[in-house]
Design a protein around this motif. Structure first.
Motif, PDB file in Angstrom:
ATOM      1  N   TYR A  94      35.099  47.460  41.160  1.00  0.00           N
ATOM      2  CA  TYR A  94      36.182  47.930  40.303  1.00  0.00           C
ATOM      3  C   TYR A  94      37.184  48.728  41.128  1.00  0.00           C
ATOM      4  N   ARG A  95      38.464  48.573  40.783  1.00  0.00           N
ATOM      5  CA  ARG A  95      39.532  49.371  41.386  1.00  0.00           C
ATOM      6  C   ARG A  95      40.609  49.620  40.329  1.00  0.00           C
ATOM      7  N   ALA A  96      41.118  50.842  40.319  1.00  0.00           N
ATOM      8  CA  ALA A  96      42.261  51.166  39.474  1.00  0.00           C
ATOM      9  C   ALA A  96      43.473  50.405  40.009  1.00  0.00           C
ATOM     10  N   PRO A  97      44.553  50.293  39.241  1.00  0.00           N
ATOM     11  CA  PRO A  97      45.691  49.451  39.652  1.00  0.00           C
ATOM     12  C   PRO A  97      46.214  49.689  41.065  1.00  0.00           C
ATOM     13  N   GLU A  98      46.558  50.916  41.422  1.00  0.00           N
ATOM     14  CA  GLU A  98      47.116  51.183  42.758  1.00  0.00           C
ATOM     15  C   GLU A  98      46.112  50.858  43.862  1.00  0.00           C
ATOM     16  N   ALA A  99      44.855  51.238  43.649  1.00  0.00           N
ATOM     17  CA  ALA A  99      43.811  50.959  44.645  1.00  0.00           C
ATOM     18  C   ALA A  99      43.560  49.453  44.761  1.00  0.00           C
ATOM     19  N   PHE A 100      43.649  48.733  43.653  1.00  0.00           N
ATOM     20  CA  PHE A 100      43.476  47.285  43.689  1.00  0.00           C
ATOM     21  C   PHE A 100      44.577  46.628  44.511  1.00  0.00           C
ATOM     22  N   LEU A 101      45.823  47.024  44.257  1.00  0.00           N
ATOM     23  CA  LEU A 101      46.951  46.443  44.998  1.00  0.00           C
ATOM     24  C   LEU A 101      46.873  46.757  46.482  1.00  0.00           C
ATOM     25  N   SER A 102      46.558  47.990  46.835  1.00  0.00           N
ATOM     26  CA  SER A 102      46.486  48.331  48.259  1.00  0.00           C
ATOM     27  C   SER A 102      45.285  47.656  48.918  1.00  0.00           C
ATOM     28  N   GLY A 103      44.147  47.581  48.224  1.00  0.00           N
ATOM     29  CA  GLY A 103      42.972  46.903  48.770  1.00  0.00           C
ATOM     30  C   GLY A 103      43.214  45.419  48.959  1.00  0.00           C
ATOM     31  N   LEU A 104      43.886  44.797  48.014  1.00  0.00           N
ATOM     32  CA  LEU A 104      44.193  43.371  48.100  1.00  0.00           C
ATOM     33  C   LEU A 104      45.155  43.097  49.249  1.00  0.00           C
ATOM     34  N   SER A 105      46.178  43.909  49.382  1.00  0.00           N
ATOM     35  CA  SER A 105      47.138  43.745  50.484  1.00  0.00           C
ATOM     36  C   SER A 105      46.468  43.918  51.840  1.00  0.00           C
ATOM     37  N   GLU A 106      45.616  44.921  51.946  1.00  0.00           N
ATOM     38  CA  GLU A 106      44.901  45.176  53.201  1.00  0.00           C
ATOM     39  C   GLU A 106      43.951  44.025  53.532  1.00  0.00           C
ATOM     40  N   LEU A 107      43.252  43.520  52.530  1.00  0.00           N
ATOM     41  CA  LEU A 107      42.336  42.401  52.727  1.00  0.00           C
ATOM     42  C   LEU A 107      43.086  41.175  53.240  1.00  0.00           C
TER      43      LEU A 107
ATOM     44  N   LYS B  57      36.376  46.724  32.328  1.00  0.00           N
ATOM     45  CA  LYS B  57      37.292  47.829  32.651  1.00  0.00           C
ATOM     46  C   LYS B  57      38.466  47.296  33.491  1.00  0.00           C
ATOM     47  N   MET B  58      38.193  46.392  34.433  1.00  0.00           N
ATOM     48  CA  MET B  58      39.271  45.763  35.220  1.00  0.00           C
ATOM     49  C   MET B  58      40.230  45.021  34.286  1.00  0.00           C
ATOM     50  N   ASP B  59      39.680  44.234  33.356  1.00  0.00           N
ATOM     51  CA  ASP B  59      40.518  43.484  32.422  1.00  0.00           C
ATOM     52  C   ASP B  59      41.386  44.421  31.586  1.00  0.00           C
ATOM     53  N   LYS B  60      40.800  45.509  31.133  1.00  0.00           N
ATOM     54  CA  LYS B  60      41.494  46.425  30.223  1.00  0.00           C
ATOM     55  C   LYS B  60      42.503  47.327  30.929  1.00  0.00           C
ATOM     56  N   GLU B  61      42.153  47.820  32.121  1.00  0.00           N
ATOM     57  CA  GLU B  61      42.992  48.823  32.775  1.00  0.00           C
ATOM     58  C   GLU B  61      43.808  48.299  33.947  1.00  0.00           C
ATOM     59  N   THR B  62      43.195  47.533  34.818  1.00  0.00           N
ATOM     60  CA  THR B  62      43.893  47.090  36.028  1.00  0.00           C
ATOM     61  C   THR B  62      44.736  45.848  35.777  1.00  0.00           C
ATOM     62  N   PHE B  63      44.168  44.853  35.104  1.00  0.00           N
ATOM     63  CA  PHE B  63      44.875  43.597  34.903  1.00  0.00           C
ATOM     64  C   PHE B  63      45.925  43.651  33.798  1.00  0.00           C
ATOM     65  N   THR B  64      46.128  44.821  33.206  1.00  0.00           N
ATOM     66  CA  THR B  64      47.217  45.001  32.240  1.00  0.00           C
ATOM     67  C   THR B  64      48.347  45.832  32.833  1.00  0.00           C
ATOM     68  N   ASP B  65      48.171  46.300  34.053  1.00  0.00           N
ATOM     69  CA  ASP B  65      49.199  47.103  34.713  1.00  0.00           C
ATOM     70  C   ASP B  65      50.361  46.201  35.125  1.00  0.00           C
ATOM     71  N   PRO B  66      51.594  46.562  34.776  1.00  0.00           N
ATOM     72  CA  PRO B  66      52.753  45.705  35.094  1.00  0.00           C
ATOM     73  C   PRO B  66      52.908  45.383  36.576  1.00  0.00           C
ATOM     74  N   LYS B  67      52.607  46.320  37.475  1.00  0.00           N
ATOM     75  CA  LYS B  67      52.729  46.050  38.913  1.00  0.00           C
ATOM     76  C   LYS B  67      51.679  45.040  39.359  1.00  0.00           C
ATOM     77  N   VAL B  68      50.471  45.172  38.846  1.00  0.00           N
ATOM     78  CA  VAL B  68      49.394  44.236  39.185  1.00  0.00           C
ATOM     79  C   VAL B  68      49.738  42.849  38.655  1.00  0.00           C
ATOM     80  N   ILE B  69      50.197  42.782  37.422  1.00  0.00           N
ATOM     81  CA  ILE B  69      50.568  41.498  36.817  1.00  0.00           C
ATOM     82  C   ILE B  69      51.645  40.807  37.647  1.00  0.00           C
TER      83      ILE B  69
END
Length: 151
Positions: free
Chosen positions: A129-142, A56-68
């Motif tokens: 798992y994290r959706a795109p926006e949650a992944f970016l904010s979680g990564l930045s916070e980490l 699901k991460m590969d399909k939804e989060t890692f295909t998001d243009p902001k995440v990429i």
């Protein structure tokens, strides 16, 4: 004839644009070599073949243009199969399989994202798992909590 040339050019341009719209995944040793030339954090996506949330991460989060864009700009991105006991590589004078490296990084759940700072001394984890926006904010916070100098 002019229209056919333009059509072909447009199709080729769309393929080349699509090819650039993905994360540049490396093998662990490739990321280490790139880091030696130009230091940058590593983002290691530790996954298993059976992990539905990893897919699901590969399909939804890692295909998001902001995440990429964020990952390609700030990290050397690595895919690591936590159950691969065949492929080996050297790291800091020791040979590892992907499974051994995942264990050495203390990964116990999937998906799990391990961030390694450019000097390759400190790591931090962002599990689950994290959706795109949650992944970016979680990564930045980490990164802010784990690697930024404290006053």
């Amino acid at each position: 004839m002019k229209y056919i040339v333009l059509l072909i050019f447009g199709v080729l341009l769309s393929f080349s644009t699509k090819a650039q719209e993905q994360i540049k995944w490396l093998k662990f040793e490739e990321a280490i070599a790139a880091n030696a030339q130009k230091p940058k954090m590593l983002l290691v996506d530790v996954y298993t073949d059976w992990c539905g949330w990893c897919k699901k991460m590969d399909k939804e989060t890692f295909t998001d243009p902001k995440v990429i864009a964020y990952i390609n700009s700030n990290f050397y991105a690595v895919k690591m199969n936590a159950e691969d006991t065949k492929r080996t590589f050297d790291f800091m004078g020791k040979e590892y399989t992907e499974a051994q490296m995942a264990a050495a990084m203390r990964v116990r759940s999937y998906p799990n994202f391990v961030v390694i700072e450019p000097k390759l001394q400190n790591i931090a984890q962002l599990p689950g798992y994290r959706a795109p926006e949650a992944f970016l904010s979680g990564l930045s916070e980490l990164i802010e909590k784990a690697f930024k100098a404290k006053p």
